[in-house]
Motif scaffolding. Structure first.
Motif, PDB file in Angstrom:
ATOM      1  N   GLY A 284       0.793  -1.226   0.000  1.00 23.63           N
ATOM      2  CA  GLY A 284       0.000   0.000   0.000  1.00 23.63           C
ATOM      3  C   GLY A 284       0.824   1.275   0.000  1.00 23.63           C
ATOM      4  N   ASP A 285       2.142   1.175  -0.020  1.00 21.33           N
ATOM      5  CA  ASP A 285       2.992   2.367   0.019  1.00 21.33           C
ATOM      6  C   ASP A 285       2.909   3.144  -1.298  1.00 21.33           C
ATOM      7  OD1 ASP A 285       3.686   1.383   2.472  1.00 21.33           O
ATOM      8  OD2 ASP A 285       5.855   1.360   2.102  1.00 21.33           O
ATOM      9  N   ALA A 286       2.913   4.455  -1.176  1.00 19.84           N
ATOM     10  CA  ALA A 286       2.751   5.327  -2.351  1.00 19.84           C
ATOM     11  C   ALA A 286       3.849   5.100  -3.390  1.00 19.84           C
ATOM     12  CB  ALA A 286       2.724   6.787  -1.914  1.00 19.84           C
ATOM     13  N   TRP A 287       5.099   4.960  -2.949  1.00 26.68           N
ATOM     14  CA  TRP A 287       6.202   4.785  -3.901  1.00 26.68           C
ATOM     15  C   TRP A 287       6.014   3.507  -4.723  1.00 26.68           C
ATOM     16  CZ3 TRP A 287       9.297   0.490  -3.864  1.00 26.68           C
ATOM     17  CH2 TRP A 287       9.289  -0.291  -2.704  1.00 26.68           C
ATOM     18  N   LEU A 288       5.466   2.478  -4.095  1.00 27.09           N
ATOM     19  CA  LEU A 288       5.249   1.220  -4.811  1.00 27.09           C
ATOM     20  C   LEU A 288       4.083   1.353  -5.787  1.00 27.09           C
ATOM     21  CD1 LEU A 288       6.186  -1.694  -5.175  1.00 27.09           C
ATOM     22  CD2 LEU A 288       4.416  -2.331  -3.541  1.00 27.09           C
ATOM     23  N   ILE A 289       3.037   2.018  -5.379  1.00 25.95           N
ATOM     24  CA  ILE A 289       1.886   2.218  -6.265  1.00 25.95           C
ATOM     25  C   ILE A 289       2.298   3.027  -7.487  1.00 25.95           C
ATOM     26  CG2 ILE A 289      -0.395   3.310  -6.439  1.00 25.95           C
ATOM     27  CD1 ILE A 289      -0.729   2.507  -3.412  1.00 25.95           C
ATOM     28  N   VAL A 290       3.116   4.064  -7.280  1.00 19.60           N
ATOM     29  CA  VAL A 290       3.623   4.848  -8.413  1.00 19.60           C
ATOM     30  C   VAL A 290       4.498   3.968  -9.306  1.00 19.60           C
ATOM     31  CG1 VAL A 290       5.111   6.783  -9.068  1.00 19.60           C
ATOM     32  CG2 VAL A 290       3.445   7.062  -7.221  1.00 19.60           C
ATOM     33  N   SER A 291       5.338   3.133  -8.693  1.00 22.33           N
ATOM     34  CA  SER A 291       6.188   2.223  -9.470  1.00 22.33           C
ATOM     35  C   SER A 291       5.360   1.249 -10.294  1.00 22.33           C
ATOM     36  CB  SER A 291       7.117   1.432  -8.543  1.00 22.33           C
ATOM     37  OG  SER A 291       8.033   2.278  -7.923  1.00 22.33           O
ATOM     38  N   ILE A 292       4.301   0.732  -9.700  1.00 24.36           N
ATOM     39  CA  ILE A 292       3.416  -0.195 -10.414  1.00 24.36           C
ATOM     40  C   ILE A 292       2.763   0.511 -11.599  1.00 24.36           C
ATOM     41  CG2 ILE A 292       1.265  -1.513 -10.227  1.00 24.36           C
ATOM     42  CD1 ILE A 292       2.144  -2.123  -7.281  1.00 24.36           C
TER      43      ILE A 292
ATOM     44  N   LEU B 212      12.808   5.988 -20.245  1.00 24.59           N
ATOM     45  CA  LEU B 212      12.685   6.928 -19.117  1.00 24.59           C
ATOM     46  C   LEU B 212      11.721   6.402 -18.055  1.00 24.59           C
ATOM     47  CD1 LEU B 212      12.664  10.390 -20.923  1.00 24.59           C
ATOM     48  CD2 LEU B 212      14.421   9.487 -19.384  1.00 24.59           C
ATOM     49  N   LEU B 213      10.662   5.739 -18.481  1.00 22.47           N
ATOM     50  CA  LEU B 213       9.736   5.144 -17.519  1.00 22.47           C
ATOM     51  C   LEU B 213      10.458   4.094 -16.677  1.00 22.47           C
ATOM     52  CD1 LEU B 213       6.587   4.851 -19.796  1.00 22.47           C
ATOM     53  CD2 LEU B 213       6.782   6.242 -17.707  1.00 22.47           C
ATOM     54  N   TRP B 214      11.259   3.254 -17.321  1.00 24.49           N
ATOM     55  CA  TRP B 214      12.012   2.242 -16.566  1.00 24.49           C
ATOM     56  C   TRP B 214      13.050   2.882 -15.665  1.00 24.49           C
ATOM     57  CZ3 TRP B 214      10.226  -1.922 -15.067  1.00 24.49           C
ATOM     58  CH2 TRP B 214       9.423  -2.713 -15.872  1.00 24.49           C
ATOM     59  N   ALA B 215      13.663   3.961 -16.117  1.00 27.80           N
ATOM     60  CA  ALA B 215      14.633   4.656 -15.268  1.00 27.80           C
ATOM     61  C   ALA B 215      13.946   5.205 -14.018  1.00 27.80           C
ATOM     62  CB  ALA B 215      15.310   5.783 -16.048  1.00 27.80           C
ATOM     63  N   ALA B 216      12.762   5.769 -14.187  1.00 31.12           N
ATOM     64  CA  ALA B 216      12.013   6.296 -13.037  1.00 31.12           C
ATOM     65  C   ALA B 216      11.645   5.178 -12.066  1.00 31.12           C
ATOM     66  CB  ALA B 216      10.755   7.023 -13.516  1.00 31.12           C
ATOM     67  N   VAL B 217      11.209   4.037 -12.595  1.00 32.63           N
ATOM     68  CA  VAL B 217      10.885   2.892 -11.736  1.00 32.63           C
ATOM     69  C   VAL B 217      12.129   2.433 -10.984  1.00 32.63           C
ATOM     70  CG1 VAL B 217      10.178   0.455 -11.729  1.00 32.63           C
ATOM     71  CG2 VAL B 217       8.920   2.122 -13.110  1.00 32.63           C
ATOM     72  N   THR B 218      13.252   2.368 -11.669  1.00 36.34           N
ATOM     73  CA  THR B 218      14.499   1.947 -11.030  1.00 36.34           C
ATOM     74  C   THR B 218      14.879   2.886  -9.896  1.00 36.34           C
ATOM     75  OG1 THR B 218      15.247   0.969 -13.109  1.00 36.34           O
ATOM     76  CG2 THR B 218      16.931   1.418 -11.452  1.00 36.34           C
ATOM     77  N   VAL B 219      14.782   4.176 -10.127  1.00 37.92           N
ATOM     78  CA  VAL B 219      15.100   5.149  -9.080  1.00 37.92           C
ATOM     79  C   VAL B 219      14.161   4.968  -7.892  1.00 37.92           C
ATOM     80  CG1 VAL B 219      15.119   7.607  -8.505  1.00 37.92           C
ATOM     81  CG2 VAL B 219      16.193   6.818 -10.616  1.00 37.92           C
ATOM     82  N   LEU B 220      12.874   4.816  -8.148  1.00 38.58           N
ATOM     83  CA  LEU B 220      11.920   4.604  -7.053  1.00 38.58           C
ATOM     84  C   LEU B 220      12.245   3.330  -6.271  1.00 38.58           C
ATOM     85  CD1 LEU B 220       8.529   5.660  -8.626  1.00 38.58           C
ATOM     86  CD2 LEU B 220       9.626   6.672  -6.633  1.00 38.58           C
ATOM     87  N   MET B 221      12.663   2.295  -6.961  1.00 39.59           N
ATOM     88  CA  MET B 221      12.999   1.038  -6.284  1.00 39.59           C
ATOM     89  C   MET B 221      14.254   1.184  -5.419  1.00 39.59           C
ATOM     90  SD  MET B 221      10.857  -1.333  -6.902  1.00 39.59           S
ATOM     91  CE  MET B 221       9.314  -0.859  -7.601  1.00 39.59           C
ATOM     92  N   ILE B 222      15.159   2.031  -5.837  1.00 41.79           N
ATOM     93  CA  ILE B 222      16.396   2.215  -5.070  1.00 41.79           C
ATOM     94  C   ILE B 222      16.179   3.181  -3.908  1.00 41.79           C
ATOM     95  CG2 ILE B 222      18.751   3.148  -5.164  1.00 41.79           C
ATOM     96  CD1 ILE B 222      18.808   2.082  -8.104  1.00 41.79           C
ATOM     97  N   VAL B 223      15.535   4.303  -4.170  1.00 36.57           N
ATOM     98  CA  VAL B 223      15.366   5.341  -3.165  1.00 36.57           C
ATOM     99  C   VAL B 223      14.294   4.961  -2.138  1.00 36.57           C
ATOM    100  CG1 VAL B 223      14.674   7.740  -2.814  1.00 36.57           C
ATOM    101  CG2 VAL B 223      16.176   7.151  -4.705  1.00 36.57           C
TER     102      VAL B 223
END
Length: 150
Positions: free
Chosen positions: A79-87, A131-142
């Motif tokens: 339910g975390d926001a960063w994960l929902i955005v990543s999804i 760029l979408l994958w780069a954003a997902v990668t950053v969210l997964m790391i940060v």
């Protein structure tokens, strides 16, 4: 179990998504070279190979979100926001790949639209995909709220 799931998720992302982003990025300039030299079977073969890599690894890439969901569930962060955005970004990247990149590559291979403009449009859409994958990668790391202290 969480460490195993996370390891498989990260390895799957590297092995599956990496080749798609690289091959998709290489496709437009390779297609331009093949169009400039229609008798060059090597250039045509390269374009066909890049398209095949994109198709095969896009299929293999399905394991990335599968193990991602399993990992998130194991970590209790579904339910975390960063994960929902990543999804959402992952779904958008998949949509761009399946609905635009792969069909446009196929159309170029079939000669349906062999113009330079078609390769430029494909390069732009491929850039959006990357760029979408780069954003997902950053969210997964940060990971906002991460307990790693990073």
């Amino acid at each position: 179990m969480t460490k195993f799931l996370l390891s498989v998720h990260v390895l799957a992302a590297i092995v599956a998504i990496g080749p798609v982003t690289v091959a998709a990025s290489m496709f437009p300039p390779a297609a331009r070279r093949a169009m400039a030299a229609p008798d060059d079977s090597r250039a045509t073969g390269t374009v066909r190979l890049l398209h095949r890599i994109c198709r095969v690894y896009a299929t293999v890439g399905v394991v990335v979100p599968v193990f991602g969901f399993a990992t998130a569930s194991s970590m209790g962060v579904l339910g975390d926001a960063w994960l929902i955005v990543s999804i959402a970004l992952t779904a958008l990247a998949a949509l761009v790949l399946v609905a635009l990149v792969l069909p446009w590559q196929g159309a170029l291979l079939e000669g349906a639209d062999g113009s330079r403009e078609a390769t430029v449009r494909l390069a732009m859409v491929t850039g959006v995909f990357n760029l979408l994958w780069a954003a997902v990668t950053v969210l997964m790391i940060v990971r906002p709220g991460s307990t790693t202290g990073a």
